[in-house]
Design a protein around this motif. Structure first.
Motif, PDB file in Angstrom:
ATOM      1  N   ILE A  86       0.857  -1.216  -0.017  1.00  0.00           N
ATOM      2  CA  ILE A  86      -0.228  -0.026  -0.031  1.00  0.00           C
ATOM      3  C   ILE A  86       0.795   1.332  -0.069  1.00  0.00           C
ATOM      4  N   ASN A  87       1.951   1.072   0.652  1.00  0.00           N
ATOM      5  CA  ASN A  87       2.970   2.282   0.979  1.00  0.00           C
ATOM      6  C   ASN A  87       4.353   1.827   0.974  1.00  0.00           C
ATOM      7  N   PRO A 106       1.863   3.935  -4.291  1.00  0.00           N
ATOM      8  CA  PRO A 106       1.823   5.145  -4.743  1.00  0.00           C
ATOM      9  C   PRO A 106       2.838   5.373  -5.963  1.00  0.00           C
ATOM     10  N   VAL A 107       3.902   4.509  -6.077  1.00  0.00           N
ATOM     11  CA  VAL A 107       4.650   4.557  -7.106  1.00  0.00           C
ATOM     12  C   VAL A 107       3.736   4.158  -8.479  1.00  0.00           C
ATOM     13  N   THR A 152       1.547  14.648  -9.352  1.00  0.00           N
ATOM     14  CA  THR A 152       2.815  14.907  -8.644  1.00  0.00           C
ATOM     15  C   THR A 152       2.528  15.868  -7.526  1.00  0.00           C
ATOM     16  N   ILE A 153       1.696  16.752  -7.937  1.00  0.00           N
ATOM     17  CA  ILE A 153       1.521  18.072  -6.871  1.00  0.00           C
ATOM     18  C   ILE A 153       0.796  17.575  -5.805  1.00  0.00           C
ATOM     19  N   PHE A 154      -0.263  16.951  -6.181  1.00  0.00           N
ATOM     20  CA  PHE A 154      -1.452  16.647  -5.203  1.00  0.00           C
ATOM     21  C   PHE A 154      -1.120  15.242  -4.390  1.00  0.00           C
ATOM     22  N   ALA A 186       0.179   8.680  -0.841  1.00  0.00           N
ATOM     23  CA  ALA A 186       0.084   9.711  -1.945  1.00  0.00           C
ATOM     24  C   ALA A 186      -1.045   9.144  -2.854  1.00  0.00           C
ATOM     25  N   VAL A 187      -1.542   8.136  -2.807  1.00  0.00           N
ATOM     26  CA  VAL A 187      -2.536   7.522  -3.730  1.00  0.00           C
ATOM     27  C   VAL A 187      -3.662   8.354  -3.835  1.00  0.00           C
TER      28      VAL A 187
END
Length: 261
Positions: free
Chosen positions: A153-154, A158-159, A177-179, A190-191
Motif C-alpha cells: 500500500i505504501n 503510490p509509485v 505529482t503536486i497533489f 500519496a494515492v
C-alpha cells in the motif's frame, strides 16, 4: 462439515456481492444517465489505472493482502473487498487481452458477470482460510501479512499510480505529482492525491479550464486544507520550521479537540 457450510455460504454471498459491485461500478461511468452504485474513490481508482489490466490487478492485489490479514486475524472482511479488490480484478480479467475499457469496464453486464465470479473466489478464499487457520497461527499470520500489505500500500502502490499519472499525459503527471506529494505529507499516502490529480489533468485535457474543472480544483484544494487542519498538519509544519505556534491557532485547534504538544 463446518468448513463446507462456510464455503457454501461464501459462494452465495461472494457471487451476489460481486454481481452488484461489478454492475454498479460499471454504471458509474454512465452517470447521470444511469444510476451508479459505488464509492467515489472506486471510480477514481478505476480511472487511475488507465485501462491497463496489470495496473488493475496489482492495485487489487495490494489491498487483497490487507483484507486477508484482517480476515485471518479479526474474522471480518474489510470494505476493500467490495470497493477495490472485486471491481479492479473484474476489470483486469475483462481487459486481459488489451480490450478497450468502453467495451469492458464500462459494460455493466460484463462487469456484473466478472464481478460475480471474482467475488465467489475472493470471499470463499478469505472465509475458508480464516476458519481453517488455528488460533495459535493467526497471530503469526498477522505479523507476516500486515507488514507485507503495508509495503504494498505504501510505497509500492503510490509509485505505480504516480507512473500511471505520468503516462496519462503532461497535465495529469504534473497535477498527480503536486497533489500526490501533498497527500503524502498530509495523509501519509500519496494515492488519493495522485488519483485526484489524474482526474483534474484528464478533465482539463478533455474540456479545458471550464466551470467543472475549476470547481473540482478548488474543491480538492479545500479538501487538503481542511484535512491538514483537522489532522494538525499546520501545527506540525510550523513546528518543523522551529517557529512559535500562534496562540489563536492553538485555541482554534482546541475547539475541535486537537491537543497541541
Amino acid at each position: 462439515m463446518e468448513i463446507l457450510i462456510i464455503i457454501f455460504k461464501s459462494i452465495i454471498i461472494g457471487g451476489l456481492v460481486g454481481f452488484g459491485v461489478g454492475a454498479g461500478a460499471a454504471r458509474m461511468f454512465h452517470a447521470p444517465k444511469a444510476q451508479g452504485m459505488g464509492a467515489f474513490r472506486t471510480l477514481g481508482e478505476l480511472n487511475a489505472c488507465a485501462g491497463d489490466s496489470a495496473s488493475h490487478f496489482s492495485f487489487g492485489l495490494g489491498f487483497f493482502f490487507n483484507a486477508w490479514a484482517s480476515s485471518v486475524g479479526a474474522g471480518a472482511l474489510t470494505q476493500d473487498v467490495d470497493h477495490r479488490i472485486i471491481p479492479n480484478w473484474a476489470a483486469a480479467v475483462l481487459m486481459r487481452k488489451g480490450k478497450r475499457p468502453e467495451d469492458t469496464l464500462h459494460n455493466p453486464k460484463k462487469m456484473a458477470i466478472a464481478g460475480a465470479i471474482i467475488g465467489v473466489f475472493v470471499v470463499t478464499f478469505l472465509n475458508s482460510t480464516a476458519s481453517a487457520i488455528p488460533e495459535s497461527l493467526q497471530a503469526i499470520a498477522l505479523k507476516v501479512l500486515v507488514p507485507a500489505a503495508n509495503l504494498l500500500i505504501n510505497p509500492v502502490m503510490p509509485v505505480i499510480f504516480w507512473l500511471a499519472a505520468l503516462d496519462s499525459g503532461k497535465r495529469s503527471g504534473i497535477w498527480g505529482t503536486i497533489f500526490g506529494g501533498a497527500a503524502h505529507l498530509v495523509m501519509g499516502n500519496a494515492v488519493p492525491g495522485i488519483v485526484l490529480g489524474i482526474l483534474i489533468g484528464k478533465g482539463v485535457d478533455d474540456g479545458g479550464w471550464n466551470k467543472v474543472t475549476k470547481t473540482l480544483l478548488i474543491s480538492v484544494i479545500l479538501l487538503f486544507i481542511l484535512s491538514g487542519f483537522f489532522r494538525g498538519f499546520d501545527i506540525q509544519l510550523i513546528q518543523g520550521f522551529n517557529l512559535p505556534v500562534p496562540e489563536w491557532l492553538i485555541d482554534l485547534h482546541k475547539l475541535i479537540g486537537y491537543e497541541v504538544k
